[in-house]
Scaffold this motif. Structure first.
Motif, mmCIF file in Angstrom:
data_model
loop_
_atom_site.group_PDB
_atom_site.id
_atom_site.type_symbol
_atom_site.label_atom_id
_atom_site.label_comp_id
_atom_site.label_asym_id
_atom_site.label_seq_id
_atom_site.Cartn_x
_atom_site.Cartn_y
_atom_site.Cartn_z
ATOM 1 N N GLY A 60 0.760 -1.223 -0.078
ATOM 2 C CA GLY A 60 0.018 0.096 -0.153
ATOM 3 C C GLY A 60 1.007 1.495 -0.079
ATOM 4 O O GLY A 60 0.655 2.164 -0.877
ATOM 5 N N SER A 64 0.639 3.705 -3.090
ATOM 6 C CA SER A 64 0.408 5.384 -2.625
ATOM 7 C C SER A 64 1.824 6.326 -3.090
ATOM 8 O O SER A 64 1.452 7.327 -3.656
ATOM 9 C CB SER A 64 0.294 5.583 -1.337
ATOM 10 N N LYS A 82 -10.234 3.218 -3.116
ATOM 11 C CA LYS A 82 -9.336 2.023 -3.158
ATOM 12 C C LYS A 82 -10.463 0.822 -3.474
ATOM 13 O O LYS A 82 -11.467 1.031 -3.447
ATOM 14 C CB LYS A 82 -8.708 1.699 -1.975
ATOM 15 N N GLY A 102 -4.641 -0.857 2.623
ATOM 16 C CA GLY A 102 -4.633 0.137 1.453
ATOM 17 C C GLY A 102 -4.884 1.649 2.240
ATOM 18 O O GLY A 102 -4.283 2.770 1.697
ATOM 19 N N LEU A 166 -5.219 1.182 -5.767
ATOM 20 C CA LEU A 166 -5.453 2.453 -4.957
ATOM 21 C C LEU A 166 -5.635 3.732 -6.136
ATOM 22 O O LEU A 166 -5.105 3.458 -7.154
ATOM 23 C CB LEU A 166 -4.226 2.993 -4.131
#
Length: 193
Positions: A60, A64, A82, A102, A166
Protein backbone atom coordinates in the motif's frame (compact mmCIF):
# COMPACT_ATOMS: atom_id res chain seq x y z
CA UNK A 1 8.74 -14.21 5.05
CA UNK A 2 6.07 -11.98 3.52
CA UNK A 3 2.74 -13.38 2.37
CA UNK A 4 2.66 -10.76 -0.41
CA UNK A 5 3.87 -12.07 -3.78
CA UNK A 6 3.39 -9.45 -6.52
CA UNK A 7 3.16 -10.67 -10.13
CA UNK A 8 2.75 -7.26 -11.73
CA UNK A 9 1.87 -3.62 -11.10
CA UNK A 10 -0.14 -1.46 -13.47
CA UNK A 11 -0.30 2.34 -13.39
CA UNK A 12 -3.10 4.20 -15.17
CA UNK A 13 -3.29 7.96 -15.62
CA UNK A 14 -6.40 9.66 -16.95
CA UNK A 15 -6.36 13.29 -18.12
CA UNK A 16 -9.76 14.99 -18.38
CA UNK A 17 -10.12 18.43 -20.02
CA UNK A 18 -13.92 18.77 -20.24
CA UNK A 19 -17.21 16.86 -20.08
CA UNK A 20 -18.95 18.80 -22.83
CA UNK A 21 -18.60 22.21 -21.19
CA UNK A 22 -15.78 24.71 -21.45
CA UNK A 23 -12.24 23.31 -21.53
CA UNK A 24 -10.49 23.59 -18.16
CA UNK A 25 -7.31 25.67 -17.81
CA UNK A 26 -5.69 22.58 -16.22
CA UNK A 27 -6.91 19.00 -16.58
CA UNK A 28 -8.27 16.76 -13.88
CA UNK A 29 -5.81 13.92 -13.34
CA UNK A 30 -6.96 10.55 -12.02
CA UNK A 31 -4.30 7.94 -11.26
CA UNK A 32 -4.83 4.28 -10.39
CA UNK A 33 -2.16 1.85 -9.21
CA UNK A 34 -3.09 -1.84 -9.28
CA UNK A 35 -1.02 -4.75 -8.03
CA UNK A 36 -1.75 -8.34 -8.99
CA UNK A 37 -0.86 -10.44 -5.96
CA UNK A 38 -0.94 -14.19 -5.31
CA UNK A 39 -3.76 -15.08 -2.92
CA UNK A 40 -2.10 -17.08 -0.11
CA UNK A 41 -5.53 -18.44 0.91
CA UNK A 42 -6.87 -19.40 -2.53
CA UNK A 43 -8.95 -22.56 -2.46
CA UNK A 44 -9.10 -22.89 1.31
CA UNK A 45 -10.63 -21.25 4.37
CA UNK A 46 -8.22 -19.42 6.70
CA UNK A 47 -9.51 -18.07 10.00
CA UNK A 48 -6.72 -15.53 10.65
CA UNK A 49 -6.30 -13.05 7.79
CA UNK A 50 -4.52 -10.41 9.89
CA UNK A 51 -0.95 -11.44 8.95
CA UNK A 52 -1.78 -10.93 5.26
CA UNK A 53 -3.41 -7.58 6.01
CA UNK A 54 -0.33 -6.43 7.92
CA UNK A 55 2.07 -7.58 5.19
CA UNK A 56 0.03 -5.64 2.60
CA UNK A 57 0.86 -2.32 4.28
CA UNK A 58 4.22 -2.20 2.49
CA UNK A 59 2.52 -2.71 -0.89
CA UNK A 60 0.00 0.00 0.00
CA UNK A 61 2.82 2.41 0.82
CA UNK A 62 4.55 1.63 -2.48
CA UNK A 63 1.40 2.13 -4.56
CA UNK A 64 0.55 5.35 -2.67
CA UNK A 65 3.99 6.79 -3.36
CA UNK A 66 3.70 5.92 -7.05
CA UNK A 67 0.34 7.71 -7.26
CA UNK A 68 1.59 10.86 -5.55
CA UNK A 69 4.54 10.97 -7.96
CA UNK A 70 2.19 10.51 -10.96
CA UNK A 71 0.02 13.42 -9.82
CA UNK A 72 2.84 15.86 -9.07
CA UNK A 73 3.05 15.74 -5.28
CA UNK A 74 0.94 15.46 -2.14
CA UNK A 75 -0.41 19.01 -2.43
CA UNK A 76 -2.12 18.11 -5.74
CA UNK A 77 -4.18 15.21 -4.33
CA UNK A 78 -7.81 16.08 -3.47
CA UNK A 79 -9.64 12.74 -3.83
CA UNK A 80 -8.98 9.07 -3.20
CA UNK A 81 -10.44 5.58 -3.21
CA UNK A 82 -9.47 1.92 -3.12
CA UNK A 83 -10.66 -1.41 -4.45
CA UNK A 84 -9.97 -5.12 -4.75
CA UNK A 85 -10.91 -7.82 -7.24
CA UNK A 86 -10.54 -11.31 -5.77
CA UNK A 87 -9.96 -14.20 -8.17
CA UNK A 88 -12.50 -17.03 -8.25
CA UNK A 89 -10.66 -19.31 -5.80
CA UNK A 90 -10.78 -16.65 -3.09
CA UNK A 91 -13.48 -15.04 -0.99
CA UNK A 92 -14.64 -11.47 -0.57
CA UNK A 93 -12.97 -11.26 2.84
CA UNK A 94 -9.59 -11.74 1.12
CA UNK A 95 -10.23 -8.42 -0.66
CA UNK A 96 -11.44 -6.77 2.55
CA UNK A 97 -7.91 -6.97 3.99
CA UNK A 98 -7.20 -3.99 1.72
CA UNK A 99 -9.54 -1.71 3.73
CA UNK A 100 -6.96 -1.25 6.46
CA UNK A 101 -3.76 -1.92 4.52
CA UNK A 102 -4.54 0.28 1.51
CA UNK A 103 -6.45 2.95 3.41
CA UNK A 104 -3.76 3.25 6.09
CA UNK A 105 -1.06 3.55 3.43
CA UNK A 106 -2.78 6.38 1.58
CA UNK A 107 -3.49 8.29 4.80
CA UNK A 108 0.13 7.89 5.92
CA UNK A 109 1.47 9.04 2.55
CA UNK A 110 -0.90 12.02 2.33
CA UNK A 111 -0.33 13.31 5.89
CA UNK A 112 -3.34 11.74 7.64
CA UNK A 113 -6.35 13.24 5.83
CA UNK A 114 -9.61 13.06 7.76
CA UNK A 115 -12.20 11.55 5.38
CA UNK A 116 -12.97 7.87 5.04
CA UNK A 117 -11.39 6.22 1.99
CA UNK A 118 -14.25 5.05 -0.26
CA UNK A 119 -13.98 1.42 -1.32
CA UNK A 120 -15.34 -1.31 -3.57
CA UNK A 121 -14.54 -5.00 -3.85
CA UNK A 122 -15.79 -7.97 -5.81
CA UNK A 123 -14.98 -11.49 -6.92
CA UNK A 124 -14.22 -11.96 -10.60
CA UNK A 125 -12.05 -13.44 -13.26
CA UNK A 126 -9.41 -12.19 -15.67
CA UNK A 127 -10.28 -8.75 -17.05
CA UNK A 128 -13.02 -7.97 -14.51
CA UNK A 129 -13.80 -4.25 -14.36
CA UNK A 130 -14.38 -2.62 -10.99
CA UNK A 131 -15.61 0.94 -10.59
CA UNK A 132 -13.90 2.39 -7.52
CA UNK A 133 -15.61 5.30 -5.75
CA UNK A 134 -13.67 8.48 -5.10
CA UNK A 135 -14.24 11.07 -2.38
CA UNK A 136 -12.55 14.19 -1.05
CA UNK A 137 -9.60 13.40 1.23
CA UNK A 138 -10.63 15.80 4.02
CA UNK A 139 -14.44 15.76 4.05
CA UNK A 140 -16.80 13.05 2.87
CA UNK A 141 -19.67 15.49 2.28
CA UNK A 142 -17.94 17.38 -0.55
CA UNK A 143 -20.39 16.41 -3.26
CA UNK A 144 -18.26 17.70 -6.16
CA UNK A 145 -15.65 15.03 -5.41
CA UNK A 146 -18.03 12.03 -5.53
CA UNK A 147 -16.66 10.20 -8.55
CA UNK A 148 -15.43 6.87 -9.84
CA UNK A 149 -12.47 5.43 -11.65
CA UNK A 150 -11.99 2.11 -13.38
CA UNK A 151 -9.75 -0.73 -12.25
CA UNK A 152 -9.04 -3.47 -14.76
CA UNK A 153 -6.06 -5.61 -15.72
CA UNK A 154 -6.26 -7.59 -18.94
CA UNK A 155 -4.67 -10.77 -17.55
CA UNK A 156 -5.71 -10.65 -13.93
CA UNK A 157 -6.71 -11.51 -11.41
CA UNK A 158 -6.28 -15.19 -12.17
CA UNK A 159 -8.22 -17.68 -10.04
CA UNK A 160 -5.55 -17.69 -7.31
CA UNK A 161 -4.79 -13.95 -7.35
CA UNK A 162 -6.14 -10.65 -6.05
CA UNK A 163 -5.98 -7.26 -7.75
CA UNK A 164 -5.42 -4.58 -5.11
CA UNK A 165 -5.91 -0.99 -6.32
CA UNK A 166 -5.46 2.52 -4.96
CA UNK A 167 -6.70 5.66 -6.71
CA UNK A 168 -6.06 9.37 -6.31
CA UNK A 169 -7.28 12.44 -8.20
CA UNK A 170 -6.33 16.10 -8.38
CA UNK A 171 -9.92 17.30 -8.04
CA UNK A 172 -13.57 16.49 -8.23
CA UNK A 173 -15.85 15.93 -11.21
CA UNK A 174 -15.24 18.18 -14.17
CA UNK A 175 -17.95 20.88 -14.32
CA UNK A 176 -19.47 19.84 -10.95
CA UNK A 177 -22.44 22.14 -10.31
CA UNK A 178 -24.87 20.40 -7.99
CA UNK A 179 -24.26 22.38 -4.81
CA UNK A 180 -23.49 20.91 -1.42
CA UNK A 181 -20.43 21.53 0.69
CA UNK A 182 -17.67 23.16 -1.38
CA UNK A 183 -14.05 22.11 -0.94
CA UNK A 184 -13.28 25.70 0.09
CA UNK A 185 -15.76 25.37 3.00
CA UNK A 186 -14.22 22.29 4.63
CA UNK A 187 -13.68 22.65 8.38
CA UNK A 188 -11.69 19.41 8.57
CA UNK A 189 -12.70 18.41 12.11
CA UNK A 190 -14.47 15.07 11.71
CA UNK A 191 -13.84 13.84 8.17
CA UNK A 192 -17.41 14.68 7.18
CA UNK A 193 -17.58 18.49 6.75
Amino acid sequence: MSLVKVRKIKLDLEEVWHEGGERLPEPLWIAVATAIVANPYAGRYEQDLLPFMQDLRELGADLSSRLVAQLGGIAKVEAYGKGAIVGEDGELEHGAVWHEAGGWAMRETLGSPKAIVPSAKTIGGVGTRLMVPLGHIQASYVRSHFGTCEVTVWDGPRRNEIAFALAMATGGRVHARLGGLAASEIKGLDGLR
